[in-house]
Design an enzyme around this catalytic site. Sequence first.
Site, PDB file in Angstrom:
ATOM      1  N   TYR A   1      16.637 -24.100 -15.197  1.00 21.37           N
ATOM      2  CA  TYR A   1      17.049 -25.070 -14.181  1.00 21.37           C
ATOM      3  C   TYR A   1      16.800 -26.524 -14.560  1.00 21.37           C
ATOM      4  O   TYR A   1      17.727 -27.327 -14.618  1.00 21.37           O
ATOM      5  CB  TYR A   1      16.337 -24.771 -12.850  1.00 21.37           C
TER       6      TYR A   1
ATOM      7  N   PRO B   1      23.157 -21.498  -4.468  1.00 22.69           N
ATOM      8  CA  PRO B   1      23.967 -20.482  -3.790  1.00 22.69           C
ATOM      9  C   PRO B   1      24.180 -20.839  -2.318  1.00 22.69           C
ATOM     10  O   PRO B   1      23.550 -21.754  -1.774  1.00 22.69           O
ATOM     11  CB  PRO B   1      23.110 -19.207  -3.913  1.00 22.69           C
TER      12      PRO B   1
ATOM     13  N   HIS C   1      18.103 -23.656  -5.997  1.00 20.24           N
ATOM     14  CA  HIS C   1      17.749 -22.364  -6.581  1.00 20.24           C
ATOM     15  C   HIS C   1      16.454 -22.373  -7.395  1.00 20.24           C
ATOM     16  O   HIS C   1      15.803 -21.331  -7.545  1.00 20.24           O
ATOM     17  CB  HIS C   1      18.903 -21.877  -7.459  1.00 20.24           C
TER      18      HIS C   1
ATOM     19  N   SER D   1      24.825 -10.676  -9.507  1.00 18.46           N
ATOM     20  CA  SER D   1      23.548 -10.496  -8.822  1.00 18.46           C
ATOM     21  C   SER D   1      23.743  -9.633  -7.595  1.00 18.46           C
ATOM     22  O   SER D   1      24.674  -9.848  -6.813  1.00 18.46           O
ATOM     23  CB  SER D   1      22.966 -11.857  -8.407  1.00 18.46           C
TER      24      SER D   1
END
Length: 572
Positions: free
Chosen positions: A24, A37, A277, A502
């Site tokens: 990230y 998300p 996230h 996922s």
Amino acid sequence: MLPLDLLESTWLQVATDWWLNDMYLEVPLALPINSNPGLAARPKNFSNQRDAASFLARFLMELLNYQEILDSKTLEVEHVKSRDGQSMQPLCMAQHYQIFRIHRKPGDNKDEHIILNRTNSGDHIIIAHHNQFYSIPVRAADRGKITEVDMIEQLLKIMEAPPNPHTPPVGILTSASRPTWFQARQELLKNECNRHNLELLERCLCIVCIDDDILPVTFNESCKKENEWLNNRDYANVLHHSLHGGGSRYFGANRWFDKTVNIILGKDGMWGLTYEHSAGEAPAIFSIFENLTDKVDAITSSENNQIPSHLPMPEKLEWKLSEQSLNDIREATTAFDGLVEDLDLCILWFDEYSKEFIKTCNISPDAYIQLALQLTYFRIHGHLVATYESASIRRFALGRVDVIRSASPESLDWVKAMCQGDPEMLNDVQEEGTKRQQRIRELFDLAVKRQTKEISDNINGHGIDNHLMGLKYVAKMTGENVPELFNDESFTILQHFALSTSQVTTKNDAIVGYGPVVPDGYGCAYNLRKNGFIFSISAFHSDGRTSAKKFAQVLETSLRDMAKMLKNIQKQ
């Protein structure tokens, strides 16, 4: 010499920091779509604005109660079955404790996690409405926690405030690439008023986004028309809403994407969130959201919400913007709108069978779905690609995820047999059909066995990706040359996840999704429900070779063919 337990704790934190950097903080891409998300939950039905304010106030009161549990460090520890399938194993709860204490600060070369001290932060909530931010104090030393009545009235004051067309859409800056946002933030910090605003935004408990309209049907794209949400909005429409808010023309500036949790309430009852996230994984964040929502839904309406409140209007964050800041907003708007327009979303709600059917075949539902995705990709593109599936490693302290790699030799053999037939069986014409079915099932069983092992290995700490990442960082830390492996073309191919997937299982029928992680890729989140499967497929229009709708349509065919394959073998 450090004590062994302290040494282990130090290395755990170091390894976690490496993972955060790699996954990230060192990634310069914009957060919405690329990283953050979105979730769209079951819509709410309000008869008037006060009903909406009452619901939202109760949710926020439950959130404050939850934060008090976190502050007292009394959160119940979650458990899962251990590898032997008999005993129960505790999971690390670190993500839960940091969700409302963390802020992602943009950097020039690398972002930074700011862990807030609960003694001087989180005592206010920021409400976003019409691109304007308001601060509501929720705790004070002299009067304790805000009451539900006061919360309702504070929310109503904000909801009743008319839009101001001259409000600068400062929130849009958080949608820019990270280095761009870093530079824009530096410019904002030159003014004392802006510094105060940024401190309030970055130290708040969460952001609550009240969206006073709906996205148009141009954002619709679900495979079945009966999958309509409400008001002519389908499931793809509400996922667009939660992921990016429709860009600058709609609610894209009514967010603060750096903050871990942005709760979203729409005019038509749209209820969902988007989250930053790097602070945590979906199971932790979504479970909190759903549990608190369920508590609120179970509360019987009371009459005391009519009692007037005498609190002043919540503080409105006023900005002092230089010409450079105004230009930064214009550039961020252009870039963000381009990203929004490029996003291709399609939702498939498959209800012809559910995970219960898969279980009756003694197959792991997750392994089954992963093989369905491999078959689908092969049918469209004629080859397999590096596939990412997140594997929770919360069995270990500070564990986040490793990578389940679903593209294996076994899965390739099976998808080829499904698509082309097995050439070895084509010599005997009379027995071709039966032998071919048996051979396909044999290959399928081998692929399931391999995929099931991949899942087990990863969740139990035997994946390869985190270990390889650790080797790379150790080499850098010790001044060694990075091993040649990491410069090899094959490693680049291995890390190009053109299929990023996922399993995001929620308590209720929620629509969950995210964007692809590479320009020529797909994103695929799937929710395994008792009444079927919800797939959220994403791609980018600009690639030209990928199509979310086509992927969803072929996936639907793949799921039917796989069930037919299993049933045909069972009949023999």
